[in-house]
Design an enzyme around this catalytic site. Structure first.
Site, mmCIF file in Angstrom:
data_model
loop_
_atom_site.group_PDB
_atom_site.id
_atom_site.type_symbol
_atom_site.label_atom_id
_atom_site.label_comp_id
_atom_site.label_asym_id
_atom_site.label_seq_id
_atom_site.Cartn_x
_atom_site.Cartn_y
_atom_site.Cartn_z
ATOM 1 N N ALA A 13 16.276 40.680 9.221
ATOM 2 C CA ALA A 13 15.305 39.698 8.715
ATOM 3 C C ALA A 13 16.085 38.393 8.499
ATOM 4 O O ALA A 13 17.295 38.334 8.770
ATOM 5 C CB ALA A 13 14.663 40.203 7.433
ATOM 6 N N SER A 130 22.736 34.716 -3.418
ATOM 7 C CA SER A 130 21.730 33.721 -3.784
ATOM 8 C C SER A 130 21.869 32.460 -2.957
ATOM 9 O O SER A 130 22.964 32.113 -2.520
ATOM 10 C CB SER A 130 21.853 33.366 -5.268
ATOM 11 N N GLY A 132 18.930 31.522 -0.914
ATOM 12 C CA GLY A 132 17.837 31.525 0.057
ATOM 13 C C GLY A 132 18.365 31.500 1.476
ATOM 14 O O GLY A 132 19.541 31.774 1.736
ATOM 15 N N LYS A 184 22.997 38.853 -10.633
ATOM 16 C CA LYS A 184 22.034 38.171 -9.756
ATOM 17 C C LYS A 184 20.638 38.159 -10.390
ATOM 18 O O LYS A 184 19.912 37.158 -10.300
ATOM 19 C CB LYS A 184 21.995 38.861 -8.385
ATOM 20 N N HIS A 187 20.657 35.593 -13.041
ATOM 21 C CA HIS A 187 20.608 34.302 -12.334
ATOM 22 C C HIS A 187 19.153 33.951 -11.990
ATOM 23 O O HIS A 187 18.692 32.843 -12.234
ATOM 24 C CB HIS A 187 21.442 34.362 -11.046
ATOM 25 N N ASN A 188 18.438 34.905 -11.446
ATOM 26 C CA ASN A 188 17.045 34.629 -11.070
ATOM 27 C C ASN A 188 16.172 34.385 -12.298
ATOM 28 O O ASN A 188 15.282 33.532 -12.260
ATOM 29 C CB ASN A 188 16.479 35.794 -10.258
ATOM 30 N N GLU A 191 16.749 31.016 -13.332
ATOM 31 C CA GLU A 191 16.066 30.154 -12.355
ATOM 32 C C GLU A 191 14.578 30.001 -12.725
ATOM 33 O O GLU A 191 14.032 28.889 -12.680
ATOM 34 C CB GLU A 191 16.226 30.790 -10.975
ATOM 35 N N ARG A 288 3.972 32.152 -15.616
ATOM 36 C CA ARG A 288 3.546 32.467 -14.246
ATOM 37 C C ARG A 288 2.390 33.462 -14.266
ATOM 38 O O ARG A 288 1.444 33.348 -13.483
ATOM 39 C CB ARG A 288 4.704 33.051 -13.437
#
Ligand code: 2AM
Length: 470
Positions: A13, A130, A132, A184, A187-188, A191, A288
């Site tokens: 992918a 990380s 993207g 990670k 981290h997100n 974010e 959200r």
């Protein structure tokens, strides 16, 4: 097939493909495999044409193409696919070979898989990656952890493809088993918080002050020159300046329903499990969730009234205060995030170096910023520091920002503009800096209805009292 490749990558992918191309750029010989093998052929004939990348059409063929110790990086959908591939690979690999999961796996899965693979005599690495698609292609932040003996065998590959800041690669060994995927995840989560802090600033400027998008773009761009200098502020300025085909701001054509994939939620679940007040990230996740209830909000908006969302104070003063509210909230969010990392490290026996984590987040990843360099310096100066709010640098930064932060919350609250990140951060800050709060009442209530007992201020800690309240 001759064993000539340095590493095998399973899963083509976009993240997998870009990492493979990035490795090839850096002289790493990569062989690739994908379940749908036509994607291998398309990749080799297309993006990978002219490179040294080797296509294979089965896992045995991939494994046969690798030099020992064999390194197999899984870039597949998180979940059962990873477990299934591990089982197949355990039959194909030899002791000392290394299975690496570079997907967004839940850290508890990584803990379980590391133990399983190590019990079979092989090495396991779970790594956060990380940045993207762009980061994967040209330099991500990479957060590996697992079997420590495997690190020397992947270090040069990983550090070679990672982003670099001040000559330091944004990749270093994090610790045992699930530590890399945990870092990670946090981290997100952070974010999510950084994005919410920016969304609130937009709301205050747009609805509160009625600024147009060009002006808002200028404000975000000016903030990108100061202590808020970061990738997310930079792209937010770009978003403000983007027009739709009819020339109007594209942003206003976008439905205000935020999606999420789960790492923010995992951060908050973990904070609950570890008893850590990671309130700003939690509010960002809840914001959200609330945003996604669009139909319900539309129905509620027909019956629930509030004040007009207009802020009438001088624009320049409101903007200066808003900057300070963002900065102080961000400091609180990172303080909370690192408190959470500390608690997780203690719980799982991970020896996480906060200066190193800050360093790795300075480049490549979505939260990259000037701020993280300052954070790195603060942790490097005091390796025992548990909260950055108690460091000289950040305590004085918050002190300077505090008045504007409070005024921003007061204005937004009076105007009915929701600012859950700013206000939850301030409530945390006010609670954190209080040597005496209001939980004495909670304890009295608990003792009243449930005989849960309480400690007294005039007696040693650990002595418990019960009162017959009626
Ligand atoms: P595919 O192209 O054959 O679907 C992202 O979905 C990547 O994970 C893709 O490369 C996909 O392969 C791969 N993937 C998803 N589930 C998988 C599984 N059970 N086994 C192997 N690869 C899988």
């Amino acid at each position: 097939m001759t064993a000539q490749a340095d590493i095998g990558v399973v899963g083509l992918a976009v993240m997998g493909r870009n990492l493979v191309l990035n490795m090839d750029d850096h002289g790493v010989v990569v062989s690739v495999f994908n379940r749908t093998t036509s994607k291998v052929d398309e990749f080799i004939a297309g993006e990978a044409a002219g490179t040294a990348i080797i296509g294979t059409h089965s896992l045995p063929e991939l494994v046969a193409s690798l030099q020992t110790p064999r390194r197999v990086l899984l870039m597949v959908k998180a979940g059962p696919a990873v477990d299934a591939l591990i089982e197949t690979l355990l039959d194909l690999l030899d002791p000392e070979d290394i299975i690496i999961d570079g997907g967004n796996s839940l850290y508890t899965d990584t803990i379980r898989r590391a133990a399983h693979v190590e019990a079979a005599g092989m090495a396991y690495i779970g790594t956060g990656i990380s940045g993207g698609e762009e980061g994967a292609r040209y330099g991500p932040s990479i957060m590996p952890a697992g079997t420590a003996a495997a690190w020397p065998h992947v270090q040069s590959i990983f550090q070679g493809i990672a982003a670099v800041v001040d000559d330091v690669p944004c990749c270093d060994w994090i610790g045992a088993d699930g530590a890399g995927h945990y870092v990670k995840t946090v981290h997100n989560g952070i974010e999510y918080g950084d994005m919410q802090v920016l969304a609130e600033a937009y709301d205050v400027m747009h609805r509160g002050l009625g600024l147009d998008h060009k002006r808002m773009g200028e404000v975000f761009a000016s903030w990108d020159e100061g202590p808020l200098d970061s990738y997310l502020v930079e792209i937010t300025a770009d978003v403000m300046n983007k027009s739709d085909e009819d020339g109007s701001p594209l942003l206003e054509k976008i439905l205000d329903r935020a999606g999420q994939k789960g790492t923010g939620k995992w951060t908050v679940i973990s904070s609950m499990e570890l008893g850590q007040p990671t309130t700003l990230v939690a509010e960002a996740v809840y914001a959200r969730v609330l945003s996604s209830m669009l139909d319900e909000r539309v129905a509620a908006s027909a019956v629930l009234e509030g004040p007009p969302p207009t802020i009438t104070d001088p624009v320049e003063e409101v903007l200066a205060d808003l900057h300070d509210a963002m900065y102080a909230s961000k400091i609180v969010s990172y303080a909370q995030g690192f408190m959470l990392l500390g608690a997780a490290a203690a719980e799982h026996d991970w020896d996480i170096d906060f200066a190193s984590v800050s360093s790795m987040w300075r480049g490549g990843c979505i939260i990259r910023s000037r701020f993280l360099g300052e954070l790195m310096d603060v942790f490097a100066a005091d390796r025992e520091l548990t909260s950055i709010l108690r460091s000289d640098f950040f305590s004085s930064a918050v002190d300077q920002a505090q008045a504007g932060w409070r005024r921003t919350i007061a204005r937004a609250t009076a105007a009915g503009i929701p600012i859950p990140a700013y206000s939850s951060a301030l409530s945390f800050f006010d609670g954190y800096r209080s040597s005496r709060g209001s939980a004495n009442l909670i304890q009295a209530q608990r003792d009243y209805f449930g005989a849960h007992t309480y400690e007294r201020v005039d007696r040693p800690r650990g002595e418990f009292f019960h009162t017959d309240w009626v």
